[in-house]
Design an enzyme around this catalytic site. Sequence first.
Site, mmCIF file in Angstrom:
data_model
loop_
_atom_site.group_PDB
_atom_site.id
_atom_site.type_symbol
_atom_site.label_atom_id
_atom_site.label_comp_id
_atom_site.label_asym_id
_atom_site.label_seq_id
_atom_site.Cartn_x
_atom_site.Cartn_y
_atom_site.Cartn_z
ATOM 1 N N ASP A 23 0.877 -1.160 0.000
ATOM 2 C CA ASP A 23 0.000 0.000 0.000
ATOM 3 C C ASP A 23 0.926 1.225 0.000
ATOM 4 O O ASP A 23 2.114 1.108 0.332
ATOM 5 C CB ASP A 23 -0.855 -0.042 1.280
ATOM 6 C CG ASP A 23 -1.689 1.203 1.441
ATOM 7 O OD1 ASP A 23 -2.319 1.628 0.463
ATOM 8 O OD2 ASP A 23 -1.692 1.765 2.557
ATOM 9 N N LEU A 24 0.423 2.370 -0.386
ATOM 10 C CA LEU A 24 1.270 3.576 -0.441
ATOM 11 C C LEU A 24 1.133 4.430 0.827
ATOM 12 O O LEU A 24 2.062 4.551 1.632
ATOM 13 C CB LEU A 24 0.891 4.417 -1.675
ATOM 14 C CG LEU A 24 1.597 5.764 -1.789
ATOM 15 C CD1 LEU A 24 3.084 5.585 -2.065
ATOM 16 C CD2 LEU A 24 0.959 6.603 -2.902
ATOM 17 N N ASP A 25 -0.079 5.024 0.980
ATOM 18 C CA ASP A 25 -0.304 5.982 2.071
ATOM 19 C C ASP A 25 -0.215 5.284 3.421
ATOM 20 O O ASP A 25 -0.965 4.358 3.699
ATOM 21 C CB ASP A 25 -1.699 6.617 1.920
ATOM 22 C CG ASP A 25 -1.822 7.415 0.632
ATOM 23 O OD1 ASP A 25 -1.204 8.471 0.531
ATOM 24 O OD2 ASP A 25 -2.541 6.967 -0.280
ATOM 25 N N THR A 68 1.508 10.079 4.160
ATOM 26 C CA THR A 68 0.587 11.059 3.575
ATOM 27 C C THR A 68 -0.726 11.099 4.349
ATOM 28 O O THR A 68 -1.538 11.996 4.121
ATOM 29 C CB THR A 68 0.253 10.679 2.117
ATOM 30 O OG1 THR A 68 0.020 9.283 2.103
ATOM 31 C CG2 THR A 68 1.368 11.035 1.169
ATOM 32 N N LYS A 117 -8.962 5.419 6.024
ATOM 33 C CA LYS A 117 -7.698 4.900 5.489
ATOM 34 C C LYS A 117 -7.965 3.769 4.508
ATOM 35 O O LYS A 117 -8.708 2.842 4.818
ATOM 36 C CB LYS A 117 -6.790 4.409 6.628
ATOM 37 C CG LYS A 117 -6.196 5.560 7.419
ATOM 38 C CD LYS A 117 -5.152 5.076 8.405
ATOM 39 C CE LYS A 117 -4.552 6.241 9.163
ATOM 40 N NZ LYS A 117 -3.703 5.794 10.271
ATOM 41 N N ILE A 152 -9.604 3.915 1.849
ATOM 42 C CA ILE A 152 -10.904 4.078 1.183
ATOM 43 C C ILE A 152 -10.794 5.146 0.090
ATOM 44 O O ILE A 152 -10.181 6.195 0.307
ATOM 45 C CB ILE A 152 -11.984 4.483 2.225
ATOM 46 C CG1 ILE A 152 -12.020 3.481 3.397
ATOM 47 C CG2 ILE A 152 -13.357 4.650 1.591
ATOM 48 C CD1 ILE A 152 -12.432 2.082 3.045
ATOM 49 N N ARG A 163 -11.407 8.159 -2.711
ATOM 50 C CA ARG A 163 -11.764 9.564 -2.474
ATOM 51 C C ARG A 163 -13.285 9.768 -2.368
ATOM 52 O O ARG A 163 -13.772 10.365 -1.416
ATOM 53 C CB ARG A 163 -11.208 10.414 -3.615
ATOM 54 C CG ARG A 163 -11.172 11.894 -3.304
ATOM 55 C CD ARG A 163 -10.610 12.670 -4.490
ATOM 56 N NE ARG A 163 -9.324 12.137 -4.938
ATOM 57 C CZ ARG A 163 -8.769 12.408 -6.117
ATOM 58 N NH1 ARG A 163 -9.377 13.214 -6.961
ATOM 59 N NH2 ARG A 163 -7.605 11.872 -6.459
ATOM 60 N N SER A 165 -2.578 0.606 -4.400
ATOM 61 C CA SER A 165 -3.112 1.751 -3.650
ATOM 62 C C SER A 165 -4.441 2.210 -4.221
ATOM 63 O O SER A 165 -4.660 2.170 -5.433
ATOM 64 C CB SER A 165 -2.100 2.907 -3.735
ATOM 65 O OG SER A 165 -2.682 4.101 -3.285
ATOM 66 N N ALA A 166 -5.300 2.696 -3.331
ATOM 67 C CA ALA A 166 -6.583 3.265 -3.766
ATOM 68 C C ALA A 166 -6.400 4.671 -4.330
ATOM 69 O O ALA A 166 -7.312 5.237 -4.924
ATOM 70 C CB ALA A 166 -7.543 3.311 -2.585
ATOM 71 N N ASN A 193 -3.489 9.508 -6.913
ATOM 72 C CA ASN A 193 -2.280 10.332 -6.918
ATOM 73 C C ASN A 193 -1.008 9.498 -6.711
ATOM 74 O O ASN A 193 0.065 10.063 -6.490
ATOM 75 C CB ASN A 193 -2.355 11.374 -5.791
ATOM 76 C CG ASN A 193 -3.513 12.343 -5.981
ATOM 77 O OD1 ASN A 193 -3.641 12.953 -7.030
ATOM 78 N ND2 ASN A 193 -4.364 12.470 -4.971
ATOM 79 N N LYS A 211 -10.791 -1.269 -1.834
ATOM 80 C CA LYS A 211 -10.548 -2.117 -0.677
ATOM 81 C C LYS A 211 -11.772 -1.995 0.240
ATOM 82 O O LYS A 211 -12.327 -0.902 0.327
ATOM 83 C CB LYS A 211 -9.291 -1.649 0.062
ATOM 84 C CG LYS A 211 -8.013 -1.724 -0.787
ATOM 85 C CD LYS A 211 -6.848 -1.032 -0.120
ATOM 86 C CE LYS A 211 -5.636 -0.989 -1.054
ATOM 87 N NZ LYS A 211 -4.475 -0.284 -0.505
ATOM 88 N N GLU A 250 0.205 -3.368 4.631
ATOM 89 C CA GLU A 250 -0.964 -2.495 4.727
ATOM 90 C C GLU A 250 -1.103 -1.835 6.087
ATOM 91 O O GLU A 250 -0.873 -2.482 7.105
ATOM 92 C CB GLU A 250 -2.226 -3.336 4.515
ATOM 93 C CG GLU A 250 -2.865 -3.209 3.161
ATOM 94 C CD GLU A 250 -3.444 -1.834 2.845
ATOM 95 O OE1 GLU A 250 -3.551 -0.991 3.757
ATOM 96 O OE2 GLU A 250 -3.779 -1.592 1.691
ATOM 97 N N ASP A 251 -1.512 -0.567 6.103
ATOM 98 C CA ASP A 251 -1.753 0.107 7.385
ATOM 99 C C ASP A 251 -3.245 0.272 7.674
ATOM 100 O O ASP A 251 -3.606 0.754 8.740
ATOM 101 C CB ASP A 251 -1.092 1.502 7.411
ATOM 102 C CG ASP A 251 -1.799 2.478 6.500
ATOM 103 O OD1 ASP A 251 -2.172 2.078 5.367
ATOM 104 O OD2 ASP A 251 -2.016 3.627 6.912
HETATM 105 C C1 G6P Z 1 -5.493 5.854 0.108
HETATM 106 C C2 G6P Z 1 -5.652 6.618 1.409
HETATM 107 C C3 G6P Z 1 -7.033 7.200 1.528
HETATM 108 C C4 G6P Z 1 -7.391 7.982 0.270
HETATM 109 C C5 G6P Z 1 -7.316 7.082 -0.945
HETATM 110 C C6 G6P Z 1 -7.627 7.822 -2.233
HETATM 111 O O1 G6P Z 1 -6.108 4.639 0.217
HETATM 112 O O2 G6P Z 1 -5.406 5.777 2.517
HETATM 113 O O3 G6P Z 1 -7.067 8.035 2.662
HETATM 114 O O4 G6P Z 1 -8.696 8.518 0.361
HETATM 115 O O5 G6P Z 1 -5.993 6.560 -1.024
HETATM 116 O O6 G6P Z 1 -6.618 8.755 -2.472
HETATM 117 P P1 G6P Z 1 -6.647 9.896 -3.556
HETATM 118 O O7 G6P Z 1 -5.233 10.384 -3.554
HETATM 119 O O8 G6P Z 1 -7.036 9.263 -4.866
HETATM 120 O O9 G6P Z 1 -7.637 10.903 -3.132
HETATM 121 MG MG MG Z 2 -2.695 3.092 3.627
#
Ligand code: G6P
Ligand code: MG
Length: 219
Positions: free
Chosen positions: A10-12, A18, A46, A48, A50, A115-116, A119, A146, A170-171
Amino acid sequence: MPAIKACLFDLDGVIVDTAKFHYIAWRRLANDLGFDLSIEENEKLKGISRMESLEIILAIGGVQLSEEGKLKRAAEKNVRYLELCQQMTPDDTLPGVRLFLDELKSASIRTGLGSASKNARIILERIDMLSYFETIVDGNRVTKGKPDPEVFLLGAADLEISPENCAVFEDAVAGVQSAKAAGMMAVGIGEKSVLTEADLVVPGFSNFHLADLLSWKSA
Ligand code: G6P
Ligand code: MG
């Protein structure tokens, strides 16, 4: 235990912190609409997407918006989020992450991002980590967020590795559920009390090495 042949990240909150910027930007949106967003409520966002996050926030505040209004607010939030991300540098990569990825490369274990976030590529470029991942599955590619397993199954398919040979980092609760639904090992990054469905939970990569992952599997 099946051998680990690929690691999906996962990224964030796993590669880079972030999550604090997402929280600041969502909280401002909530404040603009006349209510507040607590850290506990933010935890549910987290992993989920946007638009789903926006729906959850609107439900928390008891606010209703038209479809057009929702798109406008989500776009505003993203502009704020990306403004905050401007201050990020490669130093913001979470401790130990680069070393762990280097260890994977030396051991010929494949790597992917799941990642969801829409960005994801922008963020990876900012922290100079784009080249660490052999495949990137982001919010622009998935049709189901997810906890659906799609994001990690696509990553495994890209790498041509069977799900049982993948470990996911994953966090988020939803992300751990996604990994388990994909039939993969789930390593939680964070707290055991939160990531209850993970196979293994570590606070971060600082004191976690490939040998720890492999020895856990064979234990
Ligand atoms: C990740 C983060 C979420 C965020 C989602 C969409 O999963 O944990 O907090 O809402 O990405 O990110 P975005 O950059 O597309 O708004
Ligand atoms: Mg995450």
